[in-house]
Scaffold this motif. Structure first.
Motif, PDB file in Angstrom:
ATOM      1  N   ASP A  20      -6.900 -43.803 135.007  1.00  0.00           N
ATOM      2  CA  ASP A  20      -7.115 -44.508 136.289  1.00  0.00           C
ATOM      3  C   ASP A  20      -5.863 -45.289 136.669  1.00  0.00           C
ATOM      4  N   VAL A  21      -5.241 -45.937 135.676  1.00  0.00           N
ATOM      5  CA  VAL A  21      -3.979 -46.665 135.924  1.00  0.00           C
ATOM      6  C   VAL A  21      -2.916 -45.682 136.427  1.00  0.00           C
ATOM      7  N   TYR A  23      -3.269 -42.775 137.906  1.00  0.00           N
ATOM      8  CA  TYR A  23      -3.577 -42.261 139.255  1.00  0.00           C
ATOM      9  C   TYR A  23      -3.278 -43.315 140.315  1.00  0.00           C
ATOM     10  N   GLU A  24      -3.713 -44.557 140.062  1.00  0.00           N
ATOM     11  CA  GLU A  24      -3.470 -45.646 141.025  1.00  0.00           C
ATOM     12  C   GLU A  24      -1.984 -45.950 141.154  1.00  0.00           C
ATOM     13  N   ALA A  25      -1.286 -46.002 139.996  1.00  0.00           N
ATOM     14  CA  ALA A  25       0.129 -46.373 139.996  1.00  0.00           C
ATOM     15  C   ALA A  25       0.955 -45.384 140.815  1.00  0.00           C
ATOM     16  N   ARG A  27      -0.481 -42.874 143.182  1.00  0.00           N
ATOM     17  CA  ARG A  27      -0.976 -42.646 144.556  1.00  0.00           C
ATOM     18  C   ARG A  27      -0.823 -43.876 145.446  1.00  0.00           C
ATOM     19  N   ILE A  28      -0.943 -45.093 144.833  1.00  0.00           N
ATOM     20  CA  ILE A  28      -0.814 -46.326 145.627  1.00  0.00           C
ATOM     21  C   ILE A  28       0.524 -46.999 145.318  1.00  0.00           C
ATOM     22  N   GLY A  29       0.799 -47.205 144.030  1.00  0.00           N
ATOM     23  CA  GLY A  29       1.982 -47.990 143.643  1.00  0.00           C
ATOM     24  C   GLY A  29       3.302 -47.355 144.015  1.00  0.00           C
ATOM     25  N   ALA A  46      -7.966 -37.568 140.459  1.00  0.00           N
ATOM     26  CA  ALA A  46      -8.432 -38.766 139.750  1.00  0.00           C
ATOM     27  C   ALA A  46      -9.214 -38.350 138.507  1.00  0.00           C
ATOM     28  N   ARG A  88      -0.793 -50.965 137.180  1.00  0.00           N
ATOM     29  CA  ARG A  88      -1.577 -50.975 138.422  1.00  0.00           C
ATOM     30  C   ARG A  88      -0.732 -51.629 139.526  1.00  0.00           C
ATOM     31  N   PRO A  89      -0.866 -51.168 140.770  1.00  0.00           N
ATOM     32  CA  PRO A  89      -0.026 -51.684 141.862  1.00  0.00           C
ATOM     33  C   PRO A  89       0.015 -53.206 141.949  1.00  0.00           C
ATOM     34  N   GLU A  90      -1.104 -53.872 141.696  1.00  0.00           N
ATOM     35  CA  GLU A  90      -1.132 -55.334 141.825  1.00  0.00           C
ATOM     36  C   GLU A  90      -0.344 -56.019 140.711  1.00  0.00           C
TER      37      GLU A  90
END
Ligand SMILES: CC(C)(COP(=O)(O)OP(=O)(O)OC[C@H]1O[C@@H](n2cnc3c(N)ncnc32)[C@H](O)[C@@H]1OP(=O)(O)O)[C@@H](O)C(=O)NCCC(=O)NCCS
Length: 167
Positions: A20-21, A23-25, A27-29, A46, A88-90
């Motif tokens: 999940d990290v 995929y997020e990193a 696709r978003i990050g 995902a 993660r992006p945040e």
């Protein structure tokens, strides 16, 4: 700097969270630095591949946990190849990546690895430069790298870090 970070070895139970990290990193990050098509090629789904967990546990993988949630992970192969570096992006620019990197470097030094190598993304490049990495004029051959693109700017960069033998 984010407090309350726990850096620890990967457990099989972290498989879903680390995917999940990843995929997020991507696709978003990484969306600030890549075209949508590049992001889809890099992280197509995902859905976690069946062998993801056993693959990560077969290498030196460290995860960062914040409030009992996996916020990032790095993976180093025995060859010295830094294969995975994702937060993660945040947690970008929060210092979390540096803590993961420091754990990877400590492992490399403990194993007396002479050199670390990577195909660095556009986001990892400045991070690794700040950690003393240099561009690698003669990278170890690796399928799929450099990533073929019609983009004038490369999608990834061969970099290396020569480690002084521990005196
Ligand atoms: C690579 C990564 C782990 C580095 O961690 P980090 O905490 O972002 O590290 P840094 O703070 O040193 O930032 C590195 C670069 O990422 C980019 N970046 C970080 N946060 C950003 C943000 N909020 N907005 C835009 N760009 C950002 C910048 O290019 C930054 O370089 P700069 O500070 O010189 O502008 C993290 O950016 C990440 O997970 N990126 C997405 C996936 C990826 O590219 N992984 C590397 C595979 S080799």
């Amino acid at each position: 700097m984010t407090d309350g970070i726990v850096i620890r070895r990967f457990h099989d139970s972290d498989a879903e969270a680390t995917h999940d990290v990843f995929y997020e990193a991507v696709r978003i990050g990484a969306a600030t630095h890549y075209r949508e098509t590049d992001l889809i090629d890099w992280a197509p789904t995902a859905e976690m591949p069946a062998d993801w967990g056993s693959w990560l546990s077969g290498h030196f993988t460290v995860v960062a946990e914040v409030d009992a949630r996996v916020a990032g992970f790095f993976m180093l192969e025995k060859s010295g190849y830094l294969n995975m570096a994702f937060v993660r992006p945040e947690y970008r620019r929060s210092g979390l990546a540096q803590k993961l990197y420091d754990a990877i470097l400590a492992e490399a030094r403990a194993g007396s690895m002479p050199r670390l190598t990577v195909w660095a993304s556009r986001l990892a490049r400045p991070f690794l430069r700040r950690n003393g990495w240099e561009f690698d004029p003669d990278p170890p051959p690796l399928d799929g790298h450099p990533v073929v693109t019609d983009d004038p700017e490369p999608l990834d960069y061969a970099m290396k870090l020569d480690l002084d033998p521990v005196s």
